[in-house]
Enzyme design. Structure first.
Site, mmCIF file in Angstrom:
data_model
loop_
_atom_site.group_PDB
_atom_site.id
_atom_site.type_symbol
_atom_site.label_atom_id
_atom_site.label_comp_id
_atom_site.label_asym_id
_atom_site.label_seq_id
_atom_site.Cartn_x
_atom_site.Cartn_y
_atom_site.Cartn_z
ATOM 1 N N ASP A 1 69.270 39.553 40.003
ATOM 2 C CA ASP A 1 70.105 40.056 38.904
ATOM 3 C C ASP A 1 71.544 40.139 39.405
ATOM 4 O OD1 ASP A 1 67.514 40.418 37.909
ATOM 5 O OD2 ASP A 1 68.052 42.257 36.837
ATOM 6 N N LYS B 1 71.771 39.465 30.813
ATOM 7 C CA LYS B 1 71.424 40.886 30.851
ATOM 8 C C LYS B 1 72.652 41.696 30.464
ATOM 9 C CE LYS B 1 70.067 44.305 34.426
ATOM 10 N NZ LYS B 1 69.571 44.438 35.820
ATOM 11 N N LYS C 1 67.822 40.414 28.557
ATOM 12 C CA LYS C 1 67.401 41.680 29.151
ATOM 13 C C LYS C 1 68.388 42.790 28.806
ATOM 14 C CE LYS C 1 66.487 43.894 33.645
ATOM 15 N NZ LYS C 1 66.299 43.674 35.112
#
Length: 257
Positions: A102, A166, A198
């Site tokens: 991430d 995300k 996300k």
């Protein structure tokens, strides 16, 4: 009917959950608890999301062939590290056993108009994330604020190789919002690419999760949200999921979080 519906949402949310501990005081004992909590009587979370320094420990606890993936964060949370340092951080995490990275984009540079910095960062980390490692790109939408800038950041990340986009680090004042989710989900649709989404930070209840799942279904269809295309980044959501599945009141003290 409402109760049944809530349980269905809870079960789905569990399967999509990146169970997260990115607290400043996280330690080895907390990672051990997190790995245990990710495995429930109702099924397992999609992944755990942890600091890079704990990846090796988590891999040892979960085993090499675990269905629970290990995600970790790089360039986190500031988004301001040099590209070469972030690439080195990424490679170490993968060597330690991370399945997913991430990455925080250099969002402050993007706010200042520097799209090239975003492309360079995402491209470099993408090159380090050889399949089957997934790259989830954090836009920090609460800091970008502007709709056009969030849309631009989404398309920059997608065009330079993101597997997921995300919303947030969970470390700023404004994290996941439905408005940002709408922009990002539509950017994915516009791109024509098989990219996931996300929301992270502030998704705490099954009712919250339902709102995001309904939005995704409206834009992409009712069957789109599966672990390969949708994750919830959360620490507190698991407690409400378990309370709902067990028929306990939300927020009851037996909840895991």
């Amino acid at each position: 009917m409402i109760e049944t519906s809530s349980r269905l949402v809870a079960a789905k949310a569990l399967s999509l959950l990146d169970l997260t501990d990115l607290t400043d005081n996280c330690d080895a004992a907390a990672i051990e608890r997190l790995c245990q909590q990710a495995q429930t009587p109702f099924g397992h979370a999609a992944a755990i999301c942890i600091w890079p320094r704990f990846v090796r420990q988590a891999r040892g606890l979960l085993g090499q062939n675990s269905a629970i993936r290990i995600a970790t964060v790089v360039n986190f949370p500031s988004g301001e590290l040099p590209v070469e340092e972030v690439v080195a951080e990424t490679k170490t995490a993968i060597d330690d056993g991370a399945d997913e990275i991430d990455l925080v984009i250099p969002y402050r540079k993007l706010i200042a108009g520097d799209e090239r910095a975003v492309r360079e960062m995402v491209s470099a980390v993408r090159a380090a994330c050889t399949p089957p490692v997934l790259l989830k790109v954090i836009l920090e939408t609460g800091e970008l604020k502007d709709r056009d800038l969030i849309r631009s950041a989404s398309h920059l990340a997608i065009s330079t190789g993101a597997d997921f986009i995300k919303t947030s680090t969970g470390k700023v004042k404004v994290n996941a919002t439905l408005e940002a989710a709408d922009i990002m989900l539509n950017a994915i649709r516009e791109s024509g690419r098989n990219v996931g989404f996300k929301p992270a930070g502030g998704v705490r209840t099954v009712a919250d999760a339902a709102l995001y799942l309904n939005l995704a279904a409206t834009i992409h269809g009712p069957d789109w949200a599966i672990p390969s295309t949708f994750r919830f980044g959360a620490s507190g959501l698991l407690g409400d999921i378990l309370a709902t599945l067990e028929g306990r009141p939300a927020g009851s003290p037996n909840a895991a979080y």
